[in-house]
Design an enzyme around this catalytic site. Structure first.
Site, PDB file in Angstrom:
ATOM      1  N   TRP A 177      13.360 -19.328  14.149  1.00 44.80           N
ATOM      2  CA  TRP A 177      12.281 -18.727  14.935  1.00 44.80           C
ATOM      3  C   TRP A 177      10.991 -19.443  14.591  1.00 44.80           C
ATOM      4  O   TRP A 177      10.710 -19.729  13.421  1.00 44.80           O
ATOM      5  CB  TRP A 177      12.122 -17.236  14.611  1.00 44.80           C
ATOM      6  CG  TRP A 177      10.941 -16.631  15.333  1.00 44.80           C
ATOM      7  CD1 TRP A 177      10.914 -16.170  16.608  1.00 44.80           C
ATOM      8  CD2 TRP A 177       9.614 -16.469  14.809  1.00 44.80           C
ATOM      9  NE1 TRP A 177       9.649 -15.717  16.916  1.00 44.80           N
ATOM     10  CE2 TRP A 177       8.823 -15.894  15.826  1.00 44.80           C
ATOM     11  CE3 TRP A 177       9.007 -16.754  13.573  1.00 44.80           C
ATOM     12  CZ2 TRP A 177       7.481 -15.590  15.665  1.00 44.80           C
ATOM     13  CZ3 TRP A 177       7.666 -16.455  13.414  1.00 44.80           C
ATOM     14  CH2 TRP A 177       6.914 -15.874  14.445  1.00 44.80           C
ATOM     15  N   LYS A 220      11.280 -15.767  22.252  1.00 46.22           N
ATOM     16  CA  LYS A 220      10.234 -14.743  22.248  1.00 46.22           C
ATOM     17  C   LYS A 220       9.409 -14.898  23.508  1.00 46.22           C
ATOM     18  O   LYS A 220       9.138 -16.014  23.949  1.00 46.22           O
ATOM     19  CB  LYS A 220       9.354 -14.897  21.010  1.00 46.22           C
ATOM     20  CG  LYS A 220       8.316 -13.796  20.846  1.00 46.22           C
ATOM     21  CD  LYS A 220       7.736 -13.795  19.455  1.00 46.22           C
ATOM     22  CE  LYS A 220       6.723 -12.669  19.292  1.00 46.22           C
ATOM     23  NZ  LYS A 220       6.837 -12.001  18.013  1.00 46.22           N
ATOM     24  N   ASP A 318      15.762  -6.256  11.840  1.00 38.20           N
ATOM     25  CA  ASP A 318      14.497  -6.989  11.679  1.00 38.20           C
ATOM     26  C   ASP A 318      13.329  -6.072  12.007  1.00 38.20           C
ATOM     27  O   ASP A 318      12.938  -5.935  13.156  1.00 38.20           O
ATOM     28  CB  ASP A 318      14.476  -8.224  12.586  1.00 38.20           C
ATOM     29  CG  ASP A 318      13.235  -9.072  12.376  1.00 38.20           C
ATOM     30  OD1 ASP A 318      12.472  -8.798  11.428  1.00 38.20           O
ATOM     31  OD2 ASP A 318      13.028 -10.018  13.150  1.00 38.20           O
TER      32      ASP A 318
END
Length: 409
Positions: A177, A220, A318
């Site tokens: 990420w 994202k 998460d």
């Protein structure tokens, strides 16, 4: 109560014993970073670079010993099979920068995992809280030195993941990420993505054992400070993962509030052998609230179970909330995930699919309403009993807080 629930479910063709047995074998990867507000152990000292934690509840873990003590306590109150999910910033005693990390800086984690019968370790390169997050960019940076630093960091992480898998006897999920993006309207949307593609290609040039390491990329939609444009978008990563035979990770806090990850899971299962999840609870944005037993979590669990994908969908948690007791947050979220999986395992999926295929939509709707009132709670309590746990865990956490955590200044 359980015996009565067992008979009620049997009327719907559901075997509660089979559901309990299956639930015990579904691994959930629990994130280490809830225990210290994502600060890490490698000297960053504070969270920065596209991530934010709010709150100042006392007792944050400040070192490896405190963090592992908290994890051990939290895990003792969690039912089911547990994995441990680490970020690279949790290197222990590192004397080099992140681009030169080696397995030796993570051997204490392996020792801890083995001593506590943890099922496996998952891993994440840490591309935040570092001076080389320049102008909010990492793998897509136009600064070649910055870009190469993060490429080398990810390459090092693949080697560390292979070490984890070998030591633990279980494949390691490596999830990439990045925070890269722009706050306002960019002048060029393509070139940063081409740089990201180049970086990922270079990372994949490292030879690693795919039977031991599953590489994933995490998309994202937007975030704080990158409201207008994110380089690693869903479309970019879905295409990259498909073309390069790697995994795509879905974080259910990374999409529009009316866009559901539960619907994305079966779409990806049509094309991928593995689908990775980061389960969180977004409130209007990716705010990483503690996972609760709510509708979308139930739908996510349903799609995993009804598609016989409990070994195909890699479930990880998460979230990070610094405004409440951190151990309570850990345990609440993990139990919610387990409860949702049990709820899904107790549904008559075959019968419901048959009704759908026969276009008996009225009957399907009515059955769907009926099963909502079935005594899943009694089966859950039986599951906890068999795991040597009870529904009430907060008193034990508060006692730990008063005896251990309160000494942390």
């Amino acid at each position: 109560m359980y015996d009565k629930a067992k008979r009620v479910y049997a009327q719907y063709g559901v075997d509660t014993e089979a559901a309990l047995k299956k639930l015990r074998e579904i691994p959930v990867s629990v994130h280490c970073w809830q225990g210290d507000d994502v600060v890490g152990l490698d000297g960053g000292g504070a969270l920065s670079g596209g991530i934010q934690t709010t709150g100042n509840y006392p007792g944050r873990a400040r070192n490896f010993e405190e963090l592992t003590a908290d994890i051990k306590k939290a895990f003792s109150l969690m039912p089911g099979k547990k994995r441990l999910n680490l970020h690279a910033s949790y290197a222990v005693g590192a004397t080099v920068d992140r681009d030169q990390y080696e397995p030796k800086y993570f051997s204490p984690w392996v020792k801890f995992a083995k001593e506590n019968s943890i099922a496996g370790i998952d891993f994440n390169p840490t591309m935040f809280s570092h001076k080389n997050v320049k102008d909010g960019l990492t793998l897509s940076s136009p600064d070649e030195n910055i870009r190469k630093f993060w490429v080398d960091h990810c390459k090092a992480c693949l080697k560390i993941a292979e070490y984890f898998a070998t030591e633990m006897g279980s494949p390691c999920l490596v999830n990439i990420w990045i925070p890269d993006g722009f706050k306002d309207i960019p002048a060029d949307r393509l070139t940063p993505r081409l740089r990201l593609k180049k970086s990922l290609d270079e990372i994949l040039s490292v030879k690693y054992d795919k039977s031991k390491v599953t590489l994933a990329v995490e998309s994202k939609e937007f975030g704080i400070g990158v409201e207008s444009y994110t380089v690693g978008s869903n479309e970019f990563y879905q295409n990259y993962a498909a073309k390069n035979d790697i995994c795509c990770l879905l974080d259910n806090g990374h999409y529009h509030p009316l866009e559901y990850v539960s619907d994305k899971i079966p779409a990806l299962l049509a094309f991928y052998d593995k689908v990775a999840l980061h389960v969180t609870r977004g409130v209007r944005w990716d705010s990483d609230h503690v996972v609760l037993f709510e509708d979308e979590l139930k739908e996510i669990a349903k799609e995993i179970v009804r598609n016989d994908a409990t070994q195909k969908v890699l479930i990880g948690l998460d979230y990070f909330d610094a405004s409440i007791n951190r151990l309570a947050a850990w345990v609440t979220g993990q139990r919610a995930m387990q409860k949702a999986l049990l709820y899904a395992l107790l549904l008559p999926h075959d019968k419901m699919k048959t009704l759908q295929d026969a276009a008996q939509f009225t009957e399907l709707m009515v059955l769907g309403e009926e099963v909502k009132d079935l005594p899943a709670g009694a089966v859950w309590k039986e599951y906890l009993k068999r795991e040597n746990l009870t529904e009430s865990y907060l008193p034990e956490i508060k006692a730990y807080e008063n005896e251990i955590v309160k000494e942390r200044k």
